[in-house]
Design a protein around this motif. Structure first.
Motif, mmCIF file in Angstrom:
data_model
loop_
_atom_site.group_PDB
_atom_site.id
_atom_site.type_symbol
_atom_site.label_atom_id
_atom_site.label_comp_id
_atom_site.label_asym_id
_atom_site.label_seq_id
_atom_site.Cartn_x
_atom_site.Cartn_y
_atom_site.Cartn_z
ATOM 1 N N LYS A 14 0.853 -1.196 0.000
ATOM 2 C CA LYS A 14 0.000 0.000 0.000
ATOM 3 C C LYS A 14 0.886 1.241 0.000
ATOM 4 C CE LYS A 14 -4.514 -0.725 0.400
ATOM 5 N NZ LYS A 14 -5.225 -0.545 -0.852
ATOM 6 N N ALA A 15 0.503 2.243 -0.777
ATOM 7 C CA ALA A 15 1.273 3.485 -0.819
ATOM 8 C C ALA A 15 1.283 4.126 0.562
ATOM 9 C CB ALA A 15 0.661 4.459 -1.824
ATOM 10 N N PRO A 16 2.464 4.337 1.143
ATOM 11 C CA PRO A 16 2.508 5.041 2.430
ATOM 12 C C PRO A 16 1.930 6.458 2.289
ATOM 13 C CG PRO A 16 4.577 3.897 2.052
ATOM 14 C CD PRO A 16 3.799 3.834 0.751
ATOM 15 N N TYR A 17 1.065 6.814 3.215
ATOM 16 C CA TYR A 17 0.408 8.118 3.203
ATOM 17 C C TYR A 17 1.421 9.229 3.484
ATOM 18 C CZ TYR A 17 -2.877 11.843 4.209
ATOM 19 O OH TYR A 17 -3.560 13.032 4.191
ATOM 20 N N PHE A 18 1.198 10.377 2.898
ATOM 21 C CA PHE A 18 2.037 11.537 3.220
ATOM 22 C C PHE A 18 1.258 12.827 3.059
ATOM 23 C CE2 PHE A 18 2.998 10.444 -1.247
ATOM 24 C CZ PHE A 18 2.617 11.611 -1.883
ATOM 25 N N GLU A 19 1.741 13.838 3.747
ATOM 26 C CA GLU A 19 1.332 15.234 3.597
ATOM 27 C C GLU A 19 2.618 16.030 3.553
ATOM 28 O OE1 GLU A 19 -1.097 16.094 7.017
ATOM 29 O OE2 GLU A 19 -2.928 15.478 5.976
ATOM 30 N N LEU A 20 2.851 16.732 2.443
ATOM 31 C CA LEU A 20 4.107 17.463 2.271
ATOM 32 C C LEU A 20 3.843 18.833 1.656
ATOM 33 C CD1 LEU A 20 6.273 14.591 0.725
ATOM 34 C CD2 LEU A 20 6.511 15.558 3.025
ATOM 35 N N PRO A 21 4.745 19.792 1.918
ATOM 36 C CA PRO A 21 4.587 21.107 1.301
ATOM 37 C C PRO A 21 4.987 21.090 -0.175
ATOM 38 C CG PRO A 21 6.567 21.066 2.668
ATOM 39 C CD PRO A 21 5.868 19.745 2.857
ATOM 40 N N ASN A 22 4.261 21.906 -0.955
ATOM 41 C CA ASN A 22 4.575 22.109 -2.368
ATOM 42 C C ASN A 22 5.175 23.511 -2.512
ATOM 43 O OD1 ASN A 22 4.575 22.689 -5.106
ATOM 44 N ND2 ASN A 22 2.706 21.522 -5.502
ATOM 45 N N PRO A 23 6.504 23.614 -2.674
ATOM 46 C CA PRO A 23 7.146 24.927 -2.745
ATOM 47 C C PRO A 23 6.597 25.822 -3.863
ATOM 48 C CG PRO A 23 8.797 23.235 -2.391
ATOM 49 C CD PRO A 23 7.498 22.522 -2.679
ATOM 50 N N ALA A 24 6.125 25.241 -4.960
ATOM 51 C CA ALA A 24 5.597 26.040 -6.071
ATOM 52 C C ALA A 24 4.202 26.588 -5.768
ATOM 53 C CB ALA A 24 5.565 25.207 -7.354
ATOM 54 N N GLN A 25 3.572 26.085 -4.693
ATOM 55 C CA GLN A 25 2.231 26.537 -4.286
ATOM 56 C C GLN A 25 2.300 27.203 -2.910
ATOM 57 O OE1 GLN A 25 -0.508 26.088 -6.304
ATOM 58 N NE2 GLN A 25 0.814 25.158 -7.830
ATOM 59 N N ASN A 26 3.300 28.046 -2.694
ATOM 60 C CA ASN A 26 3.482 28.736 -1.406
ATOM 61 C C ASN A 26 3.523 27.763 -0.233
ATOM 62 O OD1 ASN A 26 3.568 31.370 -2.466
ATOM 63 N ND2 ASN A 26 1.335 31.346 -2.673
ATOM 64 N N ASN A 27 4.172 26.618 -0.442
ATOM 65 C CA ASN A 27 4.323 25.578 0.581
ATOM 66 C C ASN A 27 2.996 25.036 1.102
ATOM 67 O OD1 ASN A 27 7.161 25.193 0.654
ATOM 68 N ND2 ASN A 27 7.329 27.201 1.616
ATOM 69 N N GLU A 28 1.948 25.120 0.279
ATOM 70 C CA GLU A 28 0.660 24.505 0.627
ATOM 71 C C GLU A 28 0.902 23.025 0.888
ATOM 72 O OE1 GLU A 28 -3.167 22.954 -1.853
ATOM 73 O OE2 GLU A 28 -2.411 24.941 -2.385
ATOM 74 N N ILE A 29 0.314 22.520 1.967
ATOM 75 C CA ILE A 29 0.455 21.097 2.311
ATOM 76 C C ILE A 29 -0.469 20.295 1.388
ATOM 77 C CG2 ILE A 29 0.185 19.344 4.108
ATOM 78 C CD1 ILE A 29 2.502 21.342 4.600
ATOM 79 N N GLN A 30 0.111 19.333 0.695
ATOM 80 C CA GLN A 30 -0.654 18.480 -0.204
ATOM 81 C C GLN A 30 -0.457 17.029 0.227
ATOM 82 O OE1 GLN A 30 0.822 19.872 -4.074
ATOM 83 N NE2 GLN A 30 -0.970 21.188 -4.214
ATOM 84 N N SER A 31 -1.503 16.232 0.075
ATOM 85 C CA SER A 31 -1.449 14.849 0.538
ATOM 86 C C SER A 31 -1.557 13.873 -0.623
ATOM 87 C CB SER A 31 -2.595 14.586 1.520
ATOM 88 O OG SER A 31 -3.839 14.596 0.831
ATOM 89 N N LEU A 32 -1.129 12.669 -0.361
ATOM 90 C CA LEU A 32 -1.298 11.592 -1.333
ATOM 91 C C LEU A 32 -2.772 11.473 -1.696
ATOM 92 C CD1 LEU A 32 -0.348 9.093 -2.938
ATOM 93 C CD2 LEU A 32 -0.599 7.777 -0.833
ATOM 94 N N GLU A 33 -3.637 11.518 -0.698
ATOM 95 C CA GLU A 33 -5.080 11.356 -0.914
ATOM 96 C C GLU A 33 -5.630 12.438 -1.840
ATOM 97 O OE1 GLU A 33 -8.257 9.113 -0.823
ATOM 98 O OE2 GLU A 33 -6.457 8.533 0.248
ATOM 99 N N SER A 34 -5.184 13.685 -1.663
ATOM 100 C CA SER A 34 -5.727 14.779 -2.472
ATOM 101 C C SER A 34 -5.132 14.808 -3.884
ATOM 102 C CB SER A 34 -5.494 16.124 -1.782
ATOM 103 O OG SER A 34 -4.115 16.441 -1.740
ATOM 104 N N LEU A 35 -3.959 14.239 -4.068
ATOM 105 C CA LEU A 35 -3.285 14.304 -5.367
ATOM 106 C C LEU A 35 -3.435 13.051 -6.221
ATOM 107 C CD1 LEU A 35 0.093 15.961 -4.302
ATOM 108 C CD2 LEU A 35 -1.846 17.076 -5.431
ATOM 109 N N LYS A 36 -3.771 11.917 -5.597
ATOM 110 C CA LYS A 36 -3.758 10.636 -6.317
ATOM 111 C C LYS A 36 -4.620 10.687 -7.586
ATOM 112 C CE LYS A 36 -7.574 8.422 -3.952
ATOM 113 N NZ LYS A 36 -8.061 7.325 -3.177
ATOM 114 N N GLY A 37 -4.224 9.858 -8.556
ATOM 115 C CA GLY A 37 -4.959 9.792 -9.807
ATOM 116 C C GLY A 37 -6.193 8.907 -9.691
ATOM 117 N N GLU A 38 -7.146 9.107 -10.585
ATOM 118 C CA GLU A 38 -8.373 8.318 -10.601
ATOM 119 C C GLU A 38 -8.072 6.844 -10.898
ATOM 120 O OE1 GLU A 38 -12.217 7.935 -13.503
ATOM 121 O OE2 GLU A 38 -11.359 9.933 -13.253
ATOM 122 N N LYS A 39 -7.123 6.600 -11.799
ATOM 123 C CA LYS A 39 -6.802 5.212 -12.178
ATOM 124 C C LYS A 39 -5.449 4.741 -11.662
ATOM 125 C CE LYS A 39 -9.799 5.178 -16.133
ATOM 126 N NZ LYS A 39 -9.888 5.482 -17.540
#
Length: 186
Positions: A14-39
């Protein structure tokens, strides 16, 4: 430049869960759950200064453009120690992303906990998960490396993507990626 192969995390992990900052988005915290692809979701451990990453980044950007509309998301993660490798700083990540023109999220793993959770070893290191976030492919993008004269095709990833989209089994023979070692903190 240490030539380090991937550790080849067991398929089905199983993909280990993460929440990490995105420097290109003003360090907005993004998660595996919010970014994962539909397929499917391709997690790539990478950095700005590695010759192996620089060698393939344009093809990787092209693959993203080809597959994201088909439900496959890419997530880049930089886990390098920026104290000893300042070229990999979050500010330089933003510059690298702009310079190389890739549109997928590129997150910063300052604690290195995410790289450890994935058992990542090198840059680039590829992990491809299905819609349930089960690992179905890990290894190389293709056989091309800096200086080896192989064309950069992305064929190993393309086969994995196409197998997923067609609902056919993945190749049993998966070759490790090879790149610079992740720059671990001491």
């Amino acid at each position: 430049m240490a030539r380090t192969p991937s550790n080849m995390l067991p398929l089905g992990t199983k993909a280990p869960y993460f929440e990490l900052p995105n420097p290109a988005q003003n360090n907005e915290i993004q998660s595996l759950e919010s970014l994962k692809g539909e397929k499917g979701t391709l997690v790539i451990f990478m950095c700005n200064h590695c010759p192996f990453v620089i060698h393939i980044i344009e093809k990787l950007a092209e693959l993203y453009d080809d597959y994201r509309a088909q439900g496959i998301e890419f997530i880049g993660i930089n886990s390098n120690d920026i104290e000893n490798y300042p070229a990999d700083s979050p500010e330089n990540m933003v510059d690298f992303q702009e310079e190389k023109g890739f549109a997928f999220p590129y997150l910063f793993d300052e604690s290195q906990a995410v790289a450890k959770a994935y058992d990542a070893a090198c840059t680039p290191d590829f992990y491809f998960f299905d819609e349930k976030l089960d690992l179905i492919y890990r290894g190389q993008m293709d056989a091309s490396r800096p200086g080896n004269q192989h064309e950069i095709t992305g064929e190993d990833l393309i086969v994995a993507f196409e197998n997923l989209l067609a609902g056919t089994p993945q190749e049993e023979m998966q070759m490790p990626s090879l790149g610079c070692n992740i720059k671990w903190k001491s």
